[in-house]
Scaffold this motif. Structure first.
Motif, short mmCIF file in Angstrom:
data_model
loop_
_atom_site.label_atom_id
_atom_site.label_comp_id
_atom_site.label_asym_id
_atom_site.label_seq_id
_atom_site.Cartn_x
_atom_site.Cartn_y
_atom_site.Cartn_z
N HIS A 195 0.81 -1.17 0.01
CA HIS A 195 0.25 0.05 0.01
C HIS A 195 0.89 1.12 -0.01
N ALA A 202 -0.45 -6.28 0.01
CA ALA A 202 -1.49 -7.06 -0.53
C ALA A 202 -0.65 -8.13 -1.47
N ILE A 210 -6.65 -13.02 -2.91
CA ILE A 210 -5.88 -12.04 -2.79
C ILE A 210 -6.03 -11.72 -1.24
N LYS A 211 -4.81 -11.44 -0.56
CA LYS A 211 -4.92 -11.36 0.80
C LYS A 211 -3.95 -9.99 1.19
N PHE A 212 -4.52 -9.43 2.32
CA PHE A 212 -4.01 -8.21 2.95
C PHE A 212 -3.36 -8.43 4.19
N SER A 223 -3.51 -13.09 7.22
CA SER A 223 -3.83 -12.07 6.59
C SER A 223 -5.22 -11.54 7.37
N THR A 226 -9.33 -11.30 2.94
CA THR A 226 -9.08 -11.99 1.78
C THR A 226 -10.33 -11.75 0.58
N LEU A 245 -7.27 -1.34 -6.37
CA LEU A 245 -6.32 -2.29 -6.63
C LEU A 245 -6.77 -2.90 -8.01
N VAL A 259 -10.79 -0.87 -2.63
CA VAL A 259 -9.70 -1.49 -1.62
C VAL A 259 -10.89 -1.51 -0.49
#
Length: 445
Positions: A195, A202, A210-212, A223, A226, A245, A259
């Protein structure tokens, strides 16, 4: 038919005629200058080739015009420099052929970099990213793990030769370069991006997610959020604001995510999309557009507001797969690499290729995907040569090839990322290793 043009609209035929006359005048000035300077044979050949009529007399007018133009350009550049508040460093201007083509290069070429640190995964390492400050690095692997590394700790460990502990003992985490190892994916980690402001990473994976991650928290292993997709994630990129994103998958349709809400947006026009898997996505630094590349041999430029494709470059690399895209800092140019082992620089305003960077892939045809990057000042372009396991480096302005750098990997290098702030980069290879490189003297050693 009424041929008048409404006020405020472009008269395309008139613009074309004006451009043609301008070029004819330019060619005549060149021929006249050649006659004036005594290059009769060259002038006659060029005159016959262009079929100039009436004949061009000897004249020194072109030199006079160039002299005036250079003086005006110098005055304009000085005025612009005085009106621009340069952040900390004039290098932030980056690559700009309008004003910077003759600027001296201040950064080191790749041949002078050294390996400062090596970290190993349990399987091929194929993804990496720097944060916006250049102080944190993330690497991703086929083993589904993500490592977070502290740049300062790597520099200190190398400079002072610190040996934290025997290999059989877990090193103390308060000073080890690997500050975090994240496990939450079920398959290969294919892409990573930080970020732009918040301490959030990410990641995309072949497990369709996709994971944060909040990587700054010492307790983070999993994460905190997700996003599930319908196909394998191949690439992703944060908008400069951090609010959006853009995501590319094995499916040819480009995704744009909000996001905050996790809502997904796609273009409603089927002709906007690629026809094969997407290989790379990148936002422009100005946030107005983003670029995508694909196995279909094309790359596309998209409007960042409407999420519509505004230009498609088919056959950009002789019909071969386009592997990567990268914008310049001013968002004027786009750098691409392809499986033809060539790197190309495109001017987006004219939709043309400005420079070809050649010399890589001379030993054998490229088999695997590889990325190309600018260095932090955009003076140089870096690209790994698959068969030679070395790093090719070119002057970004004139395509002059620099010294090769042996990368020390035992397998193809499929990913390279450069620090946005310093002379340092990371290479990721199928030999399971990620190597951190930098210019030693610039870090006070």
């Amino acid at each position: 038919m009424d041929s008048t043009v409404a006020p405020g609209t472009l008269n395309i035929p008139q613009i074309i005629r004006s451009e043609t006359r301008l070029r004819e005048t330019t060619y005549r000035l060149i021929i006249s200058q050649l006659f004036y300077d005594g290059h009769q044979q060259l002038a006659v050949s060029l005159s016959n080739l262009l079929q100039t009529s009436p004949p061009c007399p000897p004249s020194d007018r072109l030199t006079h015009i160039v002299r005036l133009g250079l003086k005006a350009d110098e005055e304009l550049e000085q005025a612009q420099k005085s009106s621009i508040v340069v952040a900390e460093n004039v290098q932030d201007i980056g690559l700009d052929f309008d004003y910077q083509s003759d600027s001296p290069i201040t950064s080191p070429d790749a041949g002078s970099y050294e390996t400062f640190y090596v970290t190993a995964h349990k399987a091929p390492c194929r993804a990496a990213a720097f944060d916006a400050t250049g102080s944190i690095i993330a690497t991703g692997s086929v083993d589904a793990s993500i490592k977070i590394l502290d740049v300062d700790r790597m520099l200190i460990k190398n400079s002072f030769g610190l040996d934290y502990a025997p290999s059989s003992i877990e090193p103390p985490m308060d000073n080890h370069p690997v500050i975090r190892t994240l496990y939450d994916h079920a398959d290969e980690v294919t892409c990573l991006d930080f970020h732009p402001f918040d301490p959030i990473l990410a990641s995309g994976s072949r497990d369709y997610t996709i994971k944060f991650f909040e990587y700054a928290k010492s307790t983070t292993k999993k994460s905190f959020r997700t996003i599930k997709e319908v196909d394998q994630i191949r690439c992703l990129s944060f908008h400069p604001s951090g609010d959006w994103l853009v995501v590319g998958t094995q499916h040819p349709v480009t995704r744009l995510y909000d996001v905050e809400t996790g809502r997904c947006f796609v273009s409603t026009q089927p002709q906007d999309q690629h026809t094969k898997a997407i290989t790379c996505v990148k936002w422009a630094p100005n946030g107005k557009q983003f670029a995508t590349s694909s196995k279909d041999g094309s790359f596309k430029i998209w409007d960042g507001v409407t999420n519509r494709c505004i230009n498609t470059f088919d056959g950009a690399h002789n019909g071969e797969e386009v592997c990567s895209v990268a914008f310049t800092k001013n968002s004027k140019y786009l750098l691409t690499s392809g499986k033809d082992s060539q790197v190309r620089l495109w001017e987006l305003s004219t939709a043309r290729c400005l420079i070809h960077y050649t010399g890589a892939g001379t030993l054998a045809k490229q088999e695997h995907r590889a990325t190309c990057v600018f260095n932090h000042t955009e003076d140089y372009i870096l690209y790994p040569d698959e068969k030679a396991t070395s790093l090719c480096c070119w002057n970004s302005r004139n395509a002059e090839r620099q010294r090769l750098l042996g990368l020390g990997h035992n397998a193809p290098v499929k990913c390279i990322v450069h620090s946005p702030t310093a002379p340092a980069f990371v290479t990721c290879s199928d030999d399971h290793r990620a190597r951190f490189w930098c210019k030693r003297t610039l870090f006070g050693d």
